[in-house]
Design a protein around this motif. Structure first.
Motif, PDB file in Angstrom:
ATOM      1  N   TYR A 309       0.843  -1.188   0.000  1.00 42.85           N
ATOM      2  CA  TYR A 309       0.000   0.000   0.000  1.00 42.85           C
ATOM      3  C   TYR A 309       0.883   1.246   0.000  1.00 42.85           C
ATOM      4  O   TYR A 309       0.685   2.189  -0.774  1.00 42.85           O
ATOM      5  CB  TYR A 309      -0.899  -0.026   1.241  1.00 42.85           C
ATOM      6  CG  TYR A 309      -1.949   1.065   1.311  1.00 42.85           C
ATOM      7  CD1 TYR A 309      -3.279   0.773   1.038  1.00 42.85           C
ATOM      8  CD2 TYR A 309      -1.627   2.370   1.689  1.00 42.85           C
ATOM      9  CE1 TYR A 309      -4.259   1.750   1.118  1.00 42.85           C
ATOM     10  CE2 TYR A 309      -2.588   3.349   1.774  1.00 42.85           C
ATOM     11  CZ  TYR A 309      -3.902   3.043   1.486  1.00 42.85           C
ATOM     12  OH  TYR A 309      -4.865   4.024   1.565  1.00 42.85           O
ATOM     13  N   VAL A 310       1.888   1.230   0.879  1.00 41.63           N
ATOM     14  CA  VAL A 310       2.806   2.364   0.994  1.00 41.63           C
ATOM     15  C   VAL A 310       3.662   2.501  -0.269  1.00 41.63           C
ATOM     16  O   VAL A 310       3.876   3.614  -0.767  1.00 41.63           O
ATOM     17  CB  VAL A 310       3.706   2.192   2.237  1.00 41.63           C
ATOM     18  CG1 VAL A 310       4.724   3.326   2.327  1.00 41.63           C
ATOM     19  CG2 VAL A 310       2.860   2.133   3.504  1.00 41.63           C
ATOM     20  N   LEU A 311       4.131   1.374  -0.800  1.00 41.78           N
ATOM     21  CA  LEU A 311       4.971   1.424  -1.990  1.00 41.78           C
ATOM     22  C   LEU A 311       4.205   1.953  -3.191  1.00 41.78           C
ATOM     23  O   LEU A 311       4.747   2.707  -4.007  1.00 41.78           O
ATOM     24  CB  LEU A 311       5.531   0.028  -2.285  1.00 41.78           C
ATOM     25  CG  LEU A 311       6.516  -0.091  -3.450  1.00 41.78           C
ATOM     26  CD1 LEU A 311       7.662   0.908  -3.302  1.00 41.78           C
ATOM     27  CD2 LEU A 311       7.058  -1.510  -3.546  1.00 41.78           C
ATOM     28  N   TRP A 312       2.925   1.597  -3.301  1.00 47.67           N
ATOM     29  CA  TRP A 312       2.111   2.129  -4.392  1.00 47.67           C
ATOM     30  C   TRP A 312       1.944   3.637  -4.241  1.00 47.67           C
ATOM     31  O   TRP A 312       1.962   4.377  -5.239  1.00 47.67           O
ATOM     32  CB  TRP A 312       0.756   1.438  -4.419  1.00 47.67           C
ATOM     33  CG  TRP A 312      -0.171   1.942  -5.492  1.00 47.67           C
ATOM     34  CD1 TRP A 312      -1.377   2.544  -5.321  1.00 47.67           C
ATOM     35  CD2 TRP A 312       0.041   1.892  -6.912  1.00 47.67           C
ATOM     36  NE1 TRP A 312      -1.941   2.878  -6.527  1.00 47.67           N
ATOM     37  CE2 TRP A 312      -1.091   2.484  -7.526  1.00 47.67           C
ATOM     38  CE3 TRP A 312       1.065   1.423  -7.715  1.00 47.67           C
ATOM     39  CZ2 TRP A 312      -1.217   2.611  -8.907  1.00 47.67           C
ATOM     40  CZ3 TRP A 312       0.944   1.544  -9.095  1.00 47.67           C
ATOM     41  CH2 TRP A 312      -0.186   2.136  -9.666  1.00 47.67           C
ATOM     42  N   ALA A 313       1.805   4.124  -3.014  1.00 50.08           N
ATOM     43  CA  ALA A 313       1.725   5.570  -2.791  1.00 50.08           C
ATOM     44  C   ALA A 313       3.010   6.250  -3.256  1.00 50.08           C
ATOM     45  O   ALA A 313       2.968   7.327  -3.877  1.00 50.08           O
ATOM     46  CB  ALA A 313       1.467   5.862  -1.316  1.00 50.08           C
ATOM     47  N   LEU A 314       4.174   5.634  -2.988  1.00 50.51           N
ATOM     48  CA  LEU A 314       5.440   6.211  -3.443  1.00 50.51           C
ATOM     49  C   LEU A 314       5.505   6.249  -4.965  1.00 50.51           C
ATOM     50  O   LEU A 314       5.972   7.233  -5.549  1.00 50.51           O
ATOM     51  CB  LEU A 314       6.615   5.396  -2.889  1.00 50.51           C
ATOM     52  CG  LEU A 314       8.018   5.875  -3.288  1.00 50.51           C
ATOM     53  CD1 LEU A 314       8.268   7.300  -2.800  1.00 50.51           C
ATOM     54  CD2 LEU A 314       9.087   4.932  -2.747  1.00 50.51           C
ATOM     55  N   VAL A 315       5.016   5.203  -5.633  1.00 49.78           N
ATOM     56  CA  VAL A 315       4.975   5.192  -7.099  1.00 49.78           C
ATOM     57  C   VAL A 315       4.112   6.343  -7.605  1.00 49.78           C
ATOM     58  O   VAL A 315       4.476   7.043  -8.566  1.00 49.78           O
ATOM     59  CB  VAL A 315       4.435   3.842  -7.616  1.00 49.78           C
ATOM     60  CG1 VAL A 315       4.180   3.911  -9.121  1.00 49.78           C
ATOM     61  CG2 VAL A 315       5.409   2.715  -7.306  1.00 49.78           C
ATOM     62  N   LEU A 316       2.964   6.564  -6.977  1.00 49.59           N
ATOM     63  CA  LEU A 316       2.076   7.656  -7.404  1.00 49.59           C
ATOM     64  C   LEU A 316       2.737   9.014  -7.208  1.00 49.59           C
ATOM     65  O   LEU A 316       2.648   9.894  -8.074  1.00 49.59           O
ATOM     66  CB  LEU A 316       0.760   7.592  -6.630  1.00 49.59           C
ATOM     67  CG  LEU A 316      -0.142   6.379  -6.920  1.00 49.59           C
ATOM     68  CD1 LEU A 316      -1.400   6.439  -6.058  1.00 49.59           C
ATOM     69  CD2 LEU A 316      -0.520   6.302  -8.392  1.00 49.59           C
ATOM     70  N   PHE A 317       3.408   9.200  -6.083  1.00 44.53           N
ATOM     71  CA  PHE A 317       4.111  10.467  -5.859  1.00 44.53           C
ATOM     72  C   PHE A 317       5.225  10.666  -6.879  1.00 44.53           C
ATOM     73  O   PHE A 317       5.476  11.790  -7.336  1.00 44.53           O
ATOM     74  CB  PHE A 317       4.672  10.518  -4.435  1.00 44.53           C
ATOM     75  CG  PHE A 317       3.636  10.745  -3.365  1.00 44.53           C
ATOM     76  CD1 PHE A 317       2.679  11.742  -3.514  1.00 44.53           C
ATOM     77  CD2 PHE A 317       3.611   9.970  -2.217  1.00 44.53           C
ATOM     78  CE1 PHE A 317       1.707  11.961  -2.538  1.00 44.53           C
ATOM     79  CE2 PHE A 317       2.648  10.181  -1.239  1.00 44.53           C
ATOM     80  CZ  PHE A 317       1.695  11.176  -1.400  1.00 44.53           C
ATOM     81  N   MET A 318       5.888   9.579  -7.239  1.00 46.07           N
ATOM     82  CA  MET A 318       6.916   9.681  -8.275  1.00 46.07           C
ATOM     83  C   MET A 318       6.296  10.049  -9.617  1.00 46.07           C
ATOM     84  O   MET A 318       6.868  10.822 -10.395  1.00 46.07           O
ATOM     85  CB  MET A 318       7.668   8.350  -8.389  1.00 46.07           C
ATOM     86  CG  MET A 318       8.924   8.408  -9.231  1.00 46.07           C
ATOM     87  SD  MET A 318      10.254   9.337  -8.444  1.00 46.07           S
ATOM     88  CE  MET A 318      10.705   8.211  -7.133  1.00 46.07           C
TER      89      MET A 318
END
Length: 411
Positions: A309-318
Protein backbone atom coordinates in the motif's frame (compact mmCIF):
# COMPACT_ATOMS: atom_id res chain seq x y z
CA UNK A 1 17.15 -30.03 12.86
CA UNK A 2 15.45 -26.72 13.65
CA UNK A 3 15.04 -23.93 11.11
CA UNK A 4 18.03 -21.92 12.35
CA UNK A 5 20.26 -24.99 12.22
CA UNK A 6 19.04 -25.79 8.70
CA UNK A 7 19.87 -22.25 7.58
CA UNK A 8 23.34 -22.57 9.10
CA UNK A 9 24.02 -25.83 7.25
CA UNK A 10 23.01 -24.24 3.94
CA UNK A 11 25.19 -21.20 4.60
CA UNK A 12 28.23 -23.32 5.53
CA UNK A 13 27.90 -25.31 2.30
CA UNK A 14 27.12 -22.49 -0.11
CA UNK A 15 29.58 -19.82 1.05
CA UNK A 16 32.84 -21.67 0.23
CA UNK A 17 31.34 -23.24 -2.92
CA UNK A 18 30.17 -19.84 -4.16
CA UNK A 19 33.47 -18.12 -3.41
CA UNK A 20 35.50 -20.92 -5.01
CA UNK A 21 33.41 -20.88 -8.19
CA UNK A 22 33.67 -17.07 -8.36
CA UNK A 23 37.45 -17.21 -8.08
CA UNK A 24 37.54 -19.56 -11.07
CA UNK A 25 34.77 -18.18 -13.28
CA UNK A 26 33.37 -14.98 -11.71
CA UNK A 27 30.27 -14.53 -13.88
CA UNK A 28 29.07 -18.07 -13.09
CA UNK A 29 29.72 -17.68 -9.38
CA UNK A 30 28.02 -14.29 -9.30
CA UNK A 31 24.86 -15.34 -11.06
CA UNK A 32 24.72 -18.59 -9.13
CA UNK A 33 24.41 -16.43 -6.02
CA UNK A 34 21.60 -14.38 -7.55
CA UNK A 35 19.64 -17.43 -8.66
CA UNK A 36 20.25 -19.33 -5.42
CA UNK A 37 19.77 -16.41 -3.04
CA UNK A 38 16.22 -17.38 -1.97
CA UNK A 39 17.67 -20.59 -0.53
CA UNK A 40 21.21 -19.78 0.56
CA UNK A 41 21.11 -16.06 1.47
CA UNK A 42 24.71 -15.86 0.22
CA UNK A 43 25.95 -13.06 -2.10
CA UNK A 44 29.73 -13.24 -1.63
CA UNK A 45 30.27 -14.70 -5.09
CA UNK A 46 28.27 -11.90 -6.66
CA UNK A 47 30.44 -9.26 -4.97
CA UNK A 48 33.54 -11.04 -6.30
CA UNK A 49 32.05 -10.97 -9.79
CA UNK A 50 31.34 -7.25 -9.40
CA UNK A 51 35.00 -6.61 -8.53
CA UNK A 52 36.09 -8.66 -11.54
CA UNK A 53 33.70 -6.78 -13.84
CA UNK A 54 35.14 -3.50 -12.56
CA UNK A 55 38.70 -4.72 -13.15
CA UNK A 56 38.05 -5.85 -16.72
CA UNK A 57 35.88 -2.87 -17.61
CA UNK A 58 37.37 -0.38 -20.08
CA UNK A 59 35.00 2.46 -21.04
CA UNK A 60 34.21 3.20 -24.65
CA UNK A 61 34.81 6.78 -25.89
CA UNK A 62 31.85 9.08 -25.41
CA UNK A 63 30.41 7.14 -22.48
CA UNK A 64 29.79 8.48 -18.98
CA UNK A 65 32.50 6.15 -17.64
CA UNK A 66 35.01 7.36 -20.23
CA UNK A 67 34.51 10.96 -19.08
CA UNK A 68 35.12 10.01 -15.46
CA UNK A 69 38.29 8.13 -16.39
CA UNK A 70 39.48 11.29 -18.13
CA UNK A 71 38.76 13.28 -14.96
CA UNK A 72 41.15 11.00 -13.07
CA UNK A 73 43.93 12.15 -15.40
CA UNK A 74 42.90 15.75 -14.78
CA UNK A 75 43.07 15.21 -11.01
CA UNK A 76 46.54 13.64 -11.35
CA UNK A 77 47.75 16.93 -12.84
CA UNK A 78 46.52 18.81 -9.77
CA UNK A 79 43.72 20.53 -11.70
CA UNK A 80 40.10 20.82 -10.54
CA UNK A 81 37.69 18.30 -12.03
CA UNK A 82 34.26 18.96 -13.51
CA UNK A 83 32.51 16.42 -11.25
CA UNK A 84 29.84 18.08 -9.09
CA UNK A 85 28.74 15.01 -7.10
CA UNK A 86 30.83 14.86 -3.89
CA UNK A 87 31.08 11.07 -3.47
CA UNK A 88 32.34 10.45 -7.00
CA UNK A 89 34.59 13.50 -6.86
CA UNK A 90 36.17 12.13 -3.67
CA UNK A 91 36.66 8.75 -5.31
CA UNK A 92 38.28 10.28 -8.40
CA UNK A 93 40.73 12.31 -6.29
CA UNK A 94 41.44 9.30 -4.08
CA UNK A 95 42.39 7.13 -7.06
CA UNK A 96 44.43 9.96 -8.63
CA UNK A 97 46.32 10.96 -5.48
CA UNK A 98 47.00 7.37 -4.46
CA UNK A 99 48.62 6.68 -7.81
CA UNK A 100 46.19 3.84 -8.54
CA UNK A 101 45.28 2.78 -12.08
CA UNK A 102 41.96 3.97 -13.52
CA UNK A 103 40.58 0.46 -13.17
CA UNK A 104 40.66 0.97 -9.37
CA UNK A 105 37.88 3.55 -9.75
CA UNK A 106 35.64 1.03 -11.54
CA UNK A 107 36.55 -1.77 -9.13
CA UNK A 108 35.48 0.35 -6.14
CA UNK A 109 32.25 1.41 -7.88
CA UNK A 110 31.33 -2.15 -8.77
CA UNK A 111 32.10 -3.50 -5.29
CA UNK A 112 29.92 -0.72 -3.85
CA UNK A 113 27.17 -1.82 -6.24
CA UNK A 114 27.52 -5.45 -5.15
CA UNK A 115 27.29 -4.54 -1.46
CA UNK A 116 24.21 -2.35 -2.04
CA UNK A 117 22.52 -5.10 -4.02
CA UNK A 118 23.34 -7.65 -1.31
CA UNK A 119 21.66 -5.41 1.27
CA UNK A 120 18.62 -5.02 -1.01
CA UNK A 121 18.27 -8.79 -1.35
CA UNK A 122 18.63 -9.28 2.40
CA UNK A 123 15.78 -6.86 3.07
CA UNK A 124 13.67 -8.28 0.26
CA UNK A 125 13.85 -11.85 1.63
CA UNK A 126 14.22 -11.10 5.32
CA UNK A 127 10.73 -12.28 6.21
CA UNK A 128 10.80 -15.36 3.96
CA UNK A 129 12.11 -18.56 5.63
CA UNK A 130 15.17 -20.10 4.00
CA UNK A 131 14.35 -23.16 1.91
CA UNK A 132 10.68 -22.32 1.38
CA UNK A 133 9.87 -22.80 -2.35
CA UNK A 134 8.85 -19.61 -4.12
CA UNK A 135 6.31 -19.46 -6.91
CA UNK A 136 7.00 -19.13 -10.63
CA UNK A 137 5.65 -15.58 -10.56
CA UNK A 138 7.99 -14.71 -7.68
CA UNK A 139 10.93 -16.06 -9.65
CA UNK A 140 9.89 -14.14 -12.76
CA UNK A 141 9.62 -10.77 -11.04
CA UNK A 142 12.56 -11.39 -8.70
CA UNK A 143 14.86 -11.99 -11.65
CA UNK A 144 13.31 -9.08 -13.53
CA UNK A 145 14.14 -6.87 -10.55
CA UNK A 146 17.70 -8.01 -9.83
CA UNK A 147 18.73 -8.13 -13.50
CA UNK A 148 17.20 -4.77 -14.36
CA UNK A 149 20.38 -2.84 -13.65
CA UNK A 150 23.35 -5.20 -13.98
CA UNK A 151 26.87 -4.47 -12.86
CA UNK A 152 27.95 -3.43 -16.36
CA UNK A 153 25.43 -0.61 -16.39
CA UNK A 154 26.22 0.47 -12.85
CA UNK A 155 29.92 0.76 -13.68
CA UNK A 156 29.30 2.50 -17.00
CA UNK A 157 26.76 5.06 -15.77
CA UNK A 158 26.61 6.36 -12.22
CA UNK A 159 22.83 6.80 -12.36
CA UNK A 160 22.36 3.04 -12.24
CA UNK A 161 24.50 2.76 -9.14
CA UNK A 162 22.55 5.55 -7.45
CA UNK A 163 19.25 3.93 -8.41
CA UNK A 164 20.14 0.71 -6.60
CA UNK A 165 21.02 2.87 -3.60
CA UNK A 166 17.51 4.34 -3.84
CA UNK A 167 16.00 0.84 -3.96
CA UNK A 168 17.79 0.15 -0.68
CA UNK A 169 16.43 3.41 0.76
CA UNK A 170 12.91 2.42 -0.38
CA UNK A 171 13.05 -0.95 1.38
CA UNK A 172 14.29 0.75 4.56
CA UNK A 173 11.42 3.24 4.58
CA UNK A 174 8.95 0.40 3.97
CA UNK A 175 10.31 -1.10 7.21
CA UNK A 176 9.69 2.22 8.95
CA UNK A 177 13.39 3.05 9.32
CA UNK A 178 12.98 6.57 7.98
CA UNK A 179 16.18 8.15 9.29
CA UNK A 180 18.34 5.43 7.83
CA UNK A 181 16.31 5.51 4.60
CA UNK A 182 16.93 9.23 4.12
CA UNK A 183 20.61 8.80 4.98
CA UNK A 184 20.95 6.12 2.31
CA UNK A 185 18.94 8.31 -0.06
CA UNK A 186 21.33 11.21 0.50
CA UNK A 187 24.22 8.91 -0.42
CA UNK A 188 22.44 8.23 -3.70
CA UNK A 189 22.09 11.99 -4.18
CA UNK A 190 25.87 12.38 -3.76
CA UNK A 191 26.31 9.80 -6.54
CA UNK A 192 23.98 11.62 -8.95
CA UNK A 193 22.15 14.87 -8.25
CA UNK A 194 19.25 13.67 -10.42
CA UNK A 195 17.97 11.73 -7.40
CA UNK A 196 16.76 14.96 -5.86
CA UNK A 197 13.43 14.04 -7.50
CA UNK A 198 13.43 10.63 -5.81
CA UNK A 199 14.12 12.31 -2.47
CA UNK A 200 11.27 14.75 -3.11
CA UNK A 201 8.86 11.83 -3.63
CA UNK A 202 10.16 10.21 -0.42
CA UNK A 203 9.52 13.48 1.43
CA UNK A 204 5.95 13.56 0.08
CA UNK A 205 5.47 10.01 1.38
CA UNK A 206 6.98 10.96 4.75
CA UNK A 207 4.76 14.04 5.08
CA UNK A 208 1.60 11.94 4.56
CA UNK A 209 2.66 8.82 6.47
CA UNK A 210 0.24 9.36 9.38
CA UNK A 211 -2.86 10.01 7.27
CA UNK A 212 -3.94 6.39 6.82
CA UNK A 213 -6.22 5.92 3.83
CA UNK A 214 -6.19 9.65 3.15
CA UNK A 215 -2.57 9.29 2.02
CA UNK A 216 -3.53 7.43 -1.13
CA UNK A 217 -6.42 9.86 -1.77
CA UNK A 218 -3.97 12.77 -1.61
CA UNK A 219 -1.64 10.94 -3.99
CA UNK A 220 -4.41 10.40 -6.55
CA UNK A 221 -5.61 14.01 -6.24
CA UNK A 222 -2.07 15.34 -6.77
CA UNK A 223 -1.68 12.99 -9.72
CA UNK A 224 -4.87 14.30 -11.30
CA UNK A 225 -3.73 17.89 -10.75
CA UNK A 226 -0.31 17.13 -12.21
CA UNK A 227 -1.89 16.00 -15.49
CA UNK A 228 -3.63 19.38 -15.73
CA UNK A 229 -0.47 21.42 -15.16
CA UNK A 230 1.12 23.20 -18.14
CA UNK A 231 3.87 21.17 -19.76
CA UNK A 232 6.28 24.09 -19.44
CA UNK A 233 5.66 24.59 -15.71
CA UNK A 234 9.29 23.94 -14.78
CA UNK A 235 10.46 26.39 -17.42
CA UNK A 236 8.18 29.05 -15.94
CA UNK A 237 9.46 28.34 -12.42
CA UNK A 238 13.03 28.40 -13.72
CA UNK A 239 12.57 31.81 -15.32
CA UNK A 240 11.04 33.18 -12.12
CA UNK A 241 13.93 31.86 -10.05
CA UNK A 242 16.39 33.32 -12.53
CA UNK A 243 14.66 36.69 -12.19
CA UNK A 244 14.99 36.51 -8.41
CA UNK A 245 18.48 35.04 -8.05
CA UNK A 246 20.04 35.80 -11.43
CA UNK A 247 22.27 33.42 -13.37
CA UNK A 248 21.20 30.94 -16.00
CA UNK A 249 19.39 28.48 -13.74
CA UNK A 250 16.15 28.85 -15.66
CA UNK A 251 17.84 28.25 -19.00
CA UNK A 252 19.37 25.02 -17.70
CA UNK A 253 15.99 23.80 -16.50
CA UNK A 254 14.34 24.71 -19.81
CA UNK A 255 16.91 22.87 -21.90
CA UNK A 256 16.77 19.83 -19.59
CA UNK A 257 12.97 19.60 -19.80
CA UNK A 258 12.94 20.02 -23.59
CA UNK A 259 15.49 17.21 -23.91
CA UNK A 260 13.36 15.01 -21.65
CA UNK A 261 10.26 15.66 -23.75
CA UNK A 262 12.15 14.89 -26.95
CA UNK A 263 13.54 11.62 -25.64
CA UNK A 264 10.14 10.58 -24.33
CA UNK A 265 8.73 10.50 -27.84
CA UNK A 266 11.87 9.26 -29.54
CA UNK A 267 12.56 12.42 -31.53
CA UNK A 268 16.08 12.82 -30.20
CA UNK A 269 18.69 10.87 -28.31
CA UNK A 270 22.01 12.59 -27.79
CA UNK A 271 23.15 13.93 -31.13
CA UNK A 272 21.57 11.08 -33.10
CA UNK A 273 18.26 10.72 -34.83
CA UNK A 274 14.96 9.17 -33.95
CA UNK A 275 15.03 6.16 -31.62
CA UNK A 276 12.40 3.51 -32.34
CA UNK A 277 13.10 1.92 -28.95
CA UNK A 278 12.26 5.13 -27.10
CA UNK A 279 9.25 5.93 -29.22
CA UNK A 280 7.54 2.55 -29.26
CA UNK A 281 8.75 0.63 -26.28
CA UNK A 282 9.93 2.34 -23.09
CA UNK A 283 6.42 3.60 -22.43
CA UNK A 284 4.97 0.10 -22.90
CA UNK A 285 6.84 -1.58 -20.05
CA UNK A 286 6.21 1.34 -17.71
CA UNK A 287 2.45 1.40 -18.27
CA UNK A 288 2.14 -2.41 -18.29
CA UNK A 289 3.73 -2.47 -14.83
CA UNK A 290 1.52 0.43 -13.69
CA UNK A 291 -1.66 -1.37 -14.76
CA UNK A 292 -0.58 -4.63 -13.12
CA UNK A 293 0.46 -2.92 -9.87
CA UNK A 294 -2.80 -0.96 -9.72
CA UNK A 295 -4.80 -4.19 -10.00
CA UNK A 296 -2.70 -5.88 -7.32
CA UNK A 297 -2.96 -2.86 -5.01
CA UNK A 298 -6.75 -3.20 -4.99
CA UNK A 299 -6.21 -6.31 -2.87
CA UNK A 300 -4.72 -4.19 -0.05
CA UNK A 301 -6.66 -0.96 -0.59
CA UNK A 302 -8.19 -1.25 2.91
CA UNK A 303 -4.81 -1.96 4.54
CA UNK A 304 -2.88 1.35 4.78
CA UNK A 305 -0.17 -0.26 6.93
CA UNK A 306 0.65 -2.85 4.31
CA UNK A 307 4.08 -2.31 2.71
CA UNK A 308 2.63 -2.61 -0.80
CA UNK A 309 0.00 0.00 0.00
CA UNK A 310 2.81 2.36 0.99
CA UNK A 311 4.97 1.42 -1.99
CA UNK A 312 2.11 2.13 -4.39
CA UNK A 313 1.73 5.57 -2.79
CA UNK A 314 5.44 6.21 -3.44
CA UNK A 315 4.98 5.19 -7.10
CA UNK A 316 2.08 7.66 -7.40
CA UNK A 317 4.11 10.47 -5.86
CA UNK A 318 6.92 9.68 -8.27
CA UNK A 319 4.40 9.85 -11.12
CA UNK A 320 3.35 13.28 -9.87
CA UNK A 321 6.97 14.40 -10.04
CA UNK A 322 7.25 12.96 -13.53
CA UNK A 323 4.33 15.05 -14.74
CA UNK A 324 5.59 18.18 -12.99
CA UNK A 325 8.97 17.87 -14.68
CA UNK A 326 7.14 17.64 -17.99
CA UNK A 327 8.83 14.66 -19.64
CA UNK A 328 9.65 11.01 -19.14
CA UNK A 329 13.46 10.91 -19.15
CA UNK A 330 13.63 7.11 -19.08
CA UNK A 331 16.14 7.22 -21.91
CA UNK A 332 18.17 9.93 -20.19
CA UNK A 333 18.08 7.95 -16.94
CA UNK A 334 15.60 9.84 -14.82
CA UNK A 335 12.06 9.47 -13.43
CA UNK A 336 10.75 6.82 -15.81
CA UNK A 337 13.65 4.60 -14.80
CA UNK A 338 12.90 5.27 -11.14
CA UNK A 339 9.26 4.29 -11.59
CA UNK A 340 10.14 1.14 -13.53
CA UNK A 341 12.52 0.01 -10.78
CA UNK A 342 9.95 0.74 -8.06
CA UNK A 343 7.27 -1.17 -9.95
CA UNK A 344 9.56 -4.18 -10.43
CA UNK A 345 10.30 -4.02 -6.70
CA UNK A 346 6.55 -3.87 -5.99
CA UNK A 347 5.89 -7.00 -8.05
CA UNK A 348 8.91 -8.94 -6.79
CA UNK A 349 8.06 -8.23 -3.16
CA UNK A 350 4.37 -9.01 -3.71
CA UNK A 351 4.91 -12.47 -5.19
CA UNK A 352 7.80 -13.40 -2.91
CA UNK A 353 5.25 -13.03 -0.11
CA UNK A 354 2.92 -15.42 -2.01
CA UNK A 355 0.22 -12.86 -2.74
CA UNK A 356 -2.50 -13.68 -5.32
CA UNK A 357 -2.75 -12.28 -8.83
CA UNK A 358 0.15 -14.09 -10.51
CA UNK A 359 -1.54 -15.17 -13.73
CA UNK A 360 -3.06 -11.78 -14.45
CA UNK A 361 0.15 -9.85 -13.74
CA UNK A 362 2.30 -12.11 -15.88
CA UNK A 363 -0.20 -11.88 -18.76
CA UNK A 364 0.04 -8.08 -18.63
CA UNK A 365 3.78 -7.70 -18.13
CA UNK A 366 5.57 -10.79 -19.48
CA UNK A 367 6.00 -9.71 -23.09
CA UNK A 368 7.05 -6.11 -22.29
CA UNK A 369 9.56 -7.29 -19.67
CA UNK A 370 11.13 -10.02 -21.82
CA UNK A 371 11.38 -7.82 -24.87
CA UNK A 372 12.78 -5.01 -22.74
CA UNK A 373 15.65 -7.24 -21.65
CA UNK A 374 16.44 -8.33 -25.19
CA UNK A 375 17.01 -4.70 -26.15
CA UNK A 376 18.41 -3.63 -22.77
CA UNK A 377 21.17 -6.21 -22.64
CA UNK A 378 21.92 -5.68 -26.31
CA UNK A 379 22.68 -2.05 -25.43
CA UNK A 380 24.65 -2.55 -22.22
CA UNK A 381 26.75 -5.53 -23.31
CA UNK A 382 28.19 -3.28 -25.98
CA UNK A 383 30.24 -1.79 -23.14
CA UNK A 384 31.17 -5.10 -21.46
CA UNK A 385 34.43 -6.75 -22.49
CA UNK A 386 34.37 -10.47 -23.27
CA UNK A 387 36.85 -10.80 -20.40
CA UNK A 388 34.04 -10.09 -17.94
CA UNK A 389 32.27 -13.25 -19.06
CA UNK A 390 35.34 -15.50 -19.19
CA UNK A 391 37.36 -17.27 -16.45
CA UNK A 392 39.47 -15.15 -14.14
CA UNK A 393 42.85 -15.41 -16.00
CA UNK A 394 41.29 -13.76 -19.05
CA UNK A 395 40.92 -10.53 -17.10
CA UNK A 396 44.50 -9.55 -17.84
CA UNK A 397 43.53 -8.96 -21.45
CA UNK A 398 40.88 -6.35 -20.62
CA UNK A 399 40.33 -4.18 -23.68
CA UNK A 400 42.33 -6.41 -26.00
CA UNK A 401 39.26 -8.64 -26.23
CA UNK A 402 36.16 -7.55 -28.16
CA UNK A 403 33.01 -6.24 -26.51
CA UNK A 404 30.57 -8.93 -25.46
CA UNK A 405 28.12 -8.38 -28.33
CA UNK A 406 30.60 -7.71 -31.15
CA UNK A 407 30.94 -11.36 -32.25
CA UNK A 408 27.16 -11.47 -32.76
CA UNK A 409 26.32 -8.00 -34.05
CA UNK A 410 29.68 -6.56 -35.15
CA UNK A 411 30.62 -2.94 -34.54
Amino acid sequence: MNERGYQGEIARFHRPASVLLSLIWPVFGGFRDLFDYPRSRIAAGFVIFCAYAGWTFVPIPGSDAFNFAAEIDVARQGLPTMIPEPLLSFLVYFVANAGLPESAYFIILSIFYGLIMSAVLWLLFRGVPVGVPISHAAWFFYLAFVLNYPVFASVAARYHLGLWDMMLATLLLLDGRWRLAFLVGLIGFTIHFGFSIFLAAMLMLFATRGMGKRQIMIAYVLLAISFALPTNLIEIVGRELTGIFGGNFGNKIASSVKYAQNTEFGTKIGSGGESWFLRYYTQVILYALLVSAQILWLGVRHMPRDRHYVLWALVLFMWVMKNIVGGDPEAAGRIGRNMTALLLLFHASWFIEKRPGAARSIMITAFPILYYYIVYYRIWLEQASMASLLPLPWGVFRDELPRAMQPFFGG
